[in-house]
Design a protein around this motif. Structure first.
Motif: not given
Length: 1400
Positions: A376, A378-379, A552, A564, A612, A617
């Motif tokens: 994933a 990071d959002i 990303t 993510g 996260m 992640v």
């Protein structure tokens, strides 16, 4: 000799009578011919030849590797590999008269002089397909024509042709590939090891033994180590005394009297105590003897006193370790060999780095393999515009806020509405793309329906300053969204965006006009140009959105991420997106529940921060870095090569200039015009003039000096090791090769940070922790790199777990000095696992240096005998020879000095992918009664097939395509075997032998409706039209195939009622052998391999043929089966075809059935199916056979067979079975006869009249499984087979369930799979039916009688008047066929003798 006299005198006083020693032996060979050890050693004749191989190998291999080689040769581990090349060669086919030959793009020759001409014309022909296991000659030119040499190592022709083609390699003219080929294969077979043989004790409640006598074989020589044959020869005067001694030794160990329940309770601990009391050097042998001969050892074991300390220690270890039995039921010895070889390679690599043994074992226990988890990004980035926030928005205020709500019970499938941002959906899109509207509509659906999902948007639009919203629709939408968000809120902005897209026609594209219209309608008093135009102040997130998308690295637009994690491309279809998202919400809930339960997540925690901070992640998604499919190299290779002026200049700058100056210089050098100028001879100093601050004189001295030779090796390293072409780029990290990178591919700072992060997480930190002590900083740093490369390059296996034990009572002595394997075994000594584990560990101790610890994992309070069978595991550490230096006959399971009173049944316990059959024995292996055997029961088995298994799914529906058929064959013979796909897991299985095979959809409806979409685990590219599978070892092979309906067939079904597969009846997939009445009987010695011409006979299943299925095991039931067949044929006028389950038929039956088919004019096929590994396994042979009667009806027979009748072997038919086949089942998939209830004295035995069955049946009848008719079309249509297997899987976990599997299961499923009750006269059984109803009986079944327990044979003669006549008629035919076989064999012998005489 005086010692022998003393021994005899001391023992004969104890002799109390008995019986002669009896034995059972078992061997297993391959179906293919023996392969030379020399060719197997390439991947292994007498002693001198074997010793020569080992001697030559010792010069190249370490001592551990030599032992691995010996073990491989003993296992014949690479015989399948060698034979696979033989099969590939046979498909060429070889030129006549050539013992070795070239194949150049399909043209073949064994004349070395012709090679030149074939190479010249080779480009006109397509290149051949090369397999993963092909041997490519070092230095071959991959762009040149391919020359395949088929030859046998060590032969003169190989040497001659090899020299011719290798000279072409040195000139760079060919790619040279070697494939093993034997022009004259051996007539012998390969004897295999690595399997178990069980001699199980059968119940004699009902006599099920045939009374036919057989001829005897040679006597057993050995009893408890005494060679009595030798002793009788040396001391003939002691013949009688030796006989008495032999009797005593045999009887002294055969204590078979049943134990009381109280005596069994502590058997596990008592056996462990007996093992632990033995000296460490003997403990494994004691465990092997006690476990493998437990039925005769149990009584003496009950007298063992268990030390309280042992009991306490085992209990403590079970608490610490949470011990459970090591499941070895389907353990594969070849897997053990691969693990040993892999571990040895790593240990020796670590040793070569001068790492001491204690550190080696600490390092080996590390888990450094890459994770398979989804990564994933990071959002928590301001570029994401969040539409909603579950924690702060008013619309969610009524929802509970406490995370403990996750632990509150709910109905399955309910999505919990909690005011926390547990679930976050981010959509990254270009508004001008066609599918943007569909994705946003799904997001709107989630939002409108209050799904607990926080939704965020990232718009990726032009970031050029001179582009404004009046020109570009994407920029217009971003500015309009920002304006509405500022003026109202983000929800209103989202609604406006949806309105803009609602104006776009299907297939159209968003325009500036669509944005303007919505903006004007909602904000009529606003000047549109002030929002969208060049002077707009609503540009926030415009550049940030594109930057976030690029940073990303999540792939092509559009992108949808859940917490993510990016979705797969195929999941972005609107319907699929909705389903997958809801599924992810449900799946992730269990993760949060665990975190809350363990206290890792509390109400006051930030949930998004918690998500996260998970290890999956990463700062950026780069498939090259994150892929689990990785390539590693040896960091020590170097050689010389010429370098360029640019390379020298870069190196000189790095050595002499400051970091900033060197960076500026390298940037200048990297430009194409600079490189071109230098190549033309421009002086390097011309480029230094423009770079301020460089020390020019120092640079020039380094540039023009002689100290750049190492750069030559760099270039050679890139070419020869990394396989990079000129100008290609790659990144090497701790030995891992990432590249070559594509010309336009970006690998930026974020990618390097990602790579660093992944290495530190998976391996770097862990390895560093083991190497910080005892090594200098510089050495430790270097070692971390090299150890990482070594460990990470190993194939991924099971995760390593380090166990701690409270104490260890038994530990074998560790050998000093050399590197050792650390082996820990945990076992209950009275289980099947112990029967297999003990011999395996004994072989392991002979093979390698081991530090072995065996911990007992005992069970208490046993209520029944834990082991009811004798067991032998066939495994040898190296090839064995006879006294005359020739090879020994082969590995063999030997049951010597067996007790004679029990009735035994013999079972083979082989690896999952092996399909074996009994090919030669005089005895009934299902009913071995040693009292009636003089000496030896010798059983010979053959590995008939290796199993190719697979799973198949329809990519459109995600469901298995029930009824889809696959074929397996070669280019010249495309349909050798075929099979049907189950609905359960989309499972299918195909039989093959070593070689290269082509998998296709079967011609007919399968091929018309479907096409192969992709495949995994095969030997051809995933998008290749030809699906090639190479079987070249003894291990299991499982493939995955995805299929797709053709566009014009989308609404058609394979199993529709109105269409039929054009299936021609030689349904050879299930290893079926077919014979018709008009065929000559095959030669008896080859009858189990019905000839190819017979296999090819086409029988139209749609003709008026009655298909009858039956199963039998053991000579008695095969005798009943022949009589049942005769009774059918005597009473049925319609042509009959019998289908027999081949798995358990004896060689005798398979030899005789062609003669019977010829005599009586019927057709037959032998079907064979391997019990799937995922379906709960039965261990008793009788229950396995019961399972085959009911569990696989949908896949055993061709789709063209509409109805099948099952008739038990011990039945007599008195009517035309056409009436049963044509019986109206009134929509039910099958019809059974209910149990009779007219014999009142048996009421006490009618278990279905009370308890569970009475309540479950609810007034319905309980049906008997001795006779039933199946409408296969209906059966498949309603997925009855899949339902039955599903119910079986659940119920069979309980050992007390499904006592009579074949009839309990369909009766249990009567509400889901209805049964049509047949009229009672269709099955009469004396046990349950009264005498008056016998006269109307259409079939008579010889049911067991629980009251009288009358033997079957006796009951048959008494109950069925015609049974004796049928029996005599069959025996007369058997005598005639036996005589014909004898004459045929005599003719062959005389013919072969004549040939020998001529040659002499």
């Amino acid at each position: 000799m005086w010692l022998l006299w003393i021994l005899l005198l001391s023992l004969l006083s104890a002799v109390s009578g008995g019986a002669d020693s009896k034995a059972v032996t078992t061997t297993l060979t391959t179906k293919w011919a023996d392969t030379p050890l020399l060719l197997e050693a390439r991947y292994n004749t007498a002693t001198a030849y074997y010793d020569l191989i080992v001697k030559k190998a010792s010069a190249l291999l370490s001592s551990v590797q030599v032992n691995m080689l010996k073990f491989a040769l003993s296992l014949r581990a690479y015989s399948a590999t060698v034979h696979s090349f033989q099969q590939i060669a046979s498909n060429e086919p070889p030129p006549s008269g050539c013992s070795a030959f070239f194949s150049v793009h399909g043209q073949k020759t064994c004349d070395a002089e012709s090679l030149e001409a074939l190479l010249k014309t080779a480009p006109e022909r397509p290149k051949p397909y090369l397999f993963k296991g092909d041997h490519k000659y070092p230095g071959s030119n991959p762009d040149a024509p391919v020359v395949i040499l088929y030859a046998e190592f060590g032969q003169p022709d190989f040497q001659r042709l090899h020299q011719a083609v290798s000279s072409k390699v040195s000139e760079g003219l060919v790619t040279y590939v070697l494939r093993h080929y034997l022009a004259n294969p051996s007539g012998k077979k390969v004897y295999l090891s690595g399997y178990g043989v069980e001699l199980a004790i059968k119940s004699q409640e009902y006599k099920a033994k045939d009374d036919t006598q057989v001829q005897e074989n040679d006597p057993v020589d050995e009893v408890q180590g005494f060679l009595f044959g030798k002793l009788k020869t040396l001391y003939p005067e002691l013949k009688e005394q030796l006989k008495e001694l032999r009797k005593h030794l045999v009887e002294s160990t055969n204590e078979m009297a049943p134990l009381k329940v109280w005596q069994m309770q502590d058997l596990s601990f008592q056996t462990a105590a007996r093992i632990l009391a033995a000296p460490a050097v003997d403990a494994l042998n004691v465990m092997k003897d006690l476990s493998q001969n437990f039925p005769t050892k149990a009584r003496s074991i009950t007298k063992t006193v268990v030390n309280s300390e042992i009991r306490k220690e085992i209990g403590e270890n079970q608490k610490v370790r949470v011990c459970s039995s090591i499941h070895l039921l389907h353990f594969h010895h070849h897997h053990v060999f691969e693990v040993l070889r892999s571990e040895a390679r790593v240990m020796e690599g670590l040793r070569s780095l001068h790492i001491e043994t204690p550190y080696i074992h600490d390092i080996l226990k590390l888990n450094v393999q890459p994770s398979d988890s989804d990564y994933a990004v990071d959002i928590r980035n301001p570029a994401i515009s969040w539409i909603n926030n579950l924690e702060t928005d008013h619309r969610y205020s009524s929802w509970p806020y406490n995370v403990q709500e996750l632990l509150r019970p709910t109905f399955p499938g309910v999505i919990r509405q909690i005011r926390k941002n547990f679930h976050n959906l981010v959509i990254i899109l270009d508004p001008t793309q066609e599918n943007a509207a569909e994705l946003l509509s799904v997001a709107e659906m989630f939002y409108a329906n209050n799904i607990p999902l926080r939704i965020g948007l990232v718009f990726v639009v032009s970031d050029e300053d001179d582009i404004d919203g009046m020109q570009d629709a994407g920029v217009a939408l971003v500015r309009a969204y920002n304006y509405i968000s500022d003026e109202v809120d983000s929800q209103s902005a989202f609604e406006a965006v949806i309105s803009m897209f609602n104006r776009v026609s299907i297939g159209g594209q968003l325009s500036v006009g669509d944005v303007v219209k919505v903006l004007e309608k909602r904000f009529p008093y606003v000047e549109v140009s002030s929002v969208l135009g060049a002077d707009s102040s609503y540009d926030s997130n415009r550049k940030e959105g594109r930057a976030y998308y690029q940073q990303t690295g999540v792939g092509p637009l559009p992108v949808v991420m859940y917490n993510g994690i990016p979705y797969q491309r195929e999941q972005l279809d609107p319907d699929e997106l909705e389903t997958v998202t809801m599924q992810k919400i449900l799946e992730t809930t269990s993760f949060y529940q665990r975190a809350v339960y363990l206290g890792e997540l509390a109400t006051d925690h930030d949930v998004v921060d918690f998500i996260m901070n998970q290890p999956n992640v990463v700062p950026r998604i780069n498939p090259r870095v994150l892929s689990t499919s990785r390539t590693y190299l040896d960091l020590s290779d170097t050689s010389e090569y010429t370098t360029s002026r640019v390379t020298r200049a870069i190196w000189a700058a790095m050595q002499t200039q400051s970091a900033n100056n060197a960076k500026n210089f390298i940037t200048k050098m990297a430009k194409e015009e600079t490189a071109a100028a230098l190549q033309k001879g421009v002086d390097i100093g011309d480029f230094l003039f423009f770079l301020q601050g460089m020390d020019v004189s120092l640079f020039k001295s380094a540039y023009e000096g002689p100290k750049f030779d190492f750069l030559l090796s760099h270039a050679a390293y890139c070419r020869d090791v990394l396989k990079l072409k000129r100008g290609q780029r790659a990144v090497i990290s701790n030995g891992r090769i990432i590249g070559p990178l594509e010309e336009e591919e970006v690998f930026n700072q974020d990618d390097f940070l990602l790579l660093e992060s992944i290495i530190l997480k998976t391996s770097g930190e862990r390895i560093k922790s083991k190497l910080t002590q005892g090594f200098s900083f510089l050495r430790a740093s270097d070692l971390v790199m090299k150890v990482d490369a070594l460990l990470s390059s190993q194939p991924k296996g099971e995760a390593r777990v380090e166990y701690d034990f409270a104490d260890d009572r038994y530990r074998s002595v560790q050998k000093e000095g050399d590197v050792y394997f650390d082996v820990v075994a945990v076992v209950d000594p009275v289980t099947r696992d112990a029967q297999k584990l003990a011999p395996l560990l004994l072989v392991l101790k002979q093979l390698v240096n081991v530090n072995l610890r065996v911990f007992m994992n005992c069970q208490s309070k046993l209520s029944e005998m834990p082991l009811k069978s004798f067991y032998r595991y066939v495994l040898e550490p190296e090839v064995t020879f006879q006294t005359d230096s020739s090879f020994s006959p082969g590995p063999m399971a030997k049951f010597l000095d067996m007790p004679q009173s029990p009735l035994f049944t013999l079972n083979l316990n082989t690896p999952e992918s092996w399909m074996v059959e009994s090919v030669h024995t005089r005895y009934d292996l299902d009913n071995i009664y040693l009292e009636e055997v003089e000496n030896i029961v010798a059983a010979e088995y053959e590995l008939e097939h290796l199993l190719l298994e697979g799973h198949c799914f329809d990519v459109s529906s995600g469901q298995p395509p029930r009824g889809l058929q696959f074929t397996l064959g070669t280019a010249s013979d495309p349909v050798i075997v075929d099979t049907i796909v189950m609905a359960n897991l989309g499972y299918f299985q195909l039989k093959a032998n070593p070689g290269a095979w082509i998998l296709k959809l079967r011609k007919g409806r399968s091929d018309e409706i479907y096409k192969i979409y992709s495949h995994d685990g095969t030997d051809s590219p995933a998008d290749s039209d030809d699906v090639i599978v190479v079987l070249n070892n003894f291990k299991s092979r499982i493939i995955k195939v995805k299929v797709q309906k053709k566009p014009d067939k989308f609404n058609e079904e394979l199993l529709s009622d109105g269409t039929e597969e054009n299936d021609t009846g030689f349904w050879k997939s299930l290893t079926r052998y077919s014979c018709g009445s008009n065929l000559p009987a095959p030669a008896p010695e080859t009858s189990q391999f019905i000839s190819q011409s017979i296999d090819r006979i086409i029988i139209n299943e749609k003709d008026d043929v009655i298909n009858i299925f039956s199963v039998a095991s053991g000579h008695l039931y095969e005798r009943f089966l022949r009589i049942m067949m005769l009774s059918v044929l005597k009473n049925t006028k319609t042509p009959v075809k019998f289908w027999f389950l081949k798995n358990y038929l004896s060689p005798t039956f398979k030899e005789f059935i062609p003669h019977m088919a010829k005599e009586y004019g019927f057709q037959y096929e032998l079907v064979q199916y391997k019990w799937p590994r995922w379906l709960h396994q039965q261990t008793e042979k009788q229950r396995i056979i019961w399972g085959y009667k009911i569990l696989f009806l949908d896949v055993l027979f061709p789709l063209a067979v509409d109805k099948i009748l099952f008739v038990d072997a011990d039945q007599i038919v008195r009517t035309d079975l056409k009436d049963l086949r044509d019986f109206d089942l009134e929509g039910a998939p099958y019809g059974y006869t209910p149990f009779c209830e007219s014999r009142r004295e048996m009421d006490g035995y009618r278990f279905w009249k009370s308890g569970y069955w009475a309540s479950h049946l609810a007034g319905r009848k309980y049906h008997i499984s001795a006779l039933y008719v199946v409408d296969l079309k209906k059966f498949r249509k309603i997925a009855a087979g899949d339902r039955l297997r599903g119910q079986y899987q659940g119920l069979s976990q309980d050992p007390n369930s499904l006592s009579n599997l074949d009839q309990d299961l369909p009766n249990n499923m009567i509400h889901q799979v209805p049964i049509k009750s047949l009229p009672q006269e269709w099955l009469w059984c004396e046990t349950w039916c009264d005498d008056s109803s016998k006269k109307s009986a259409k079939t008579i079944d010889l049911c067991n009688n629980p009251m009288t327990k009358e033997p079957k044979l006796q009951a048959a003669v008494r109950i069925v008047a015609e049974w004796t006549d049928y029996d005599k008629e069959i025996k007369r035919l058997q005598t005639r066929s036996w005589c014909a076989r004898c004459i045929n064999q005599a003719d062959k012998f005389l013919s072969s003798s004549s040939d020998i005489h001529v040659e002499l």
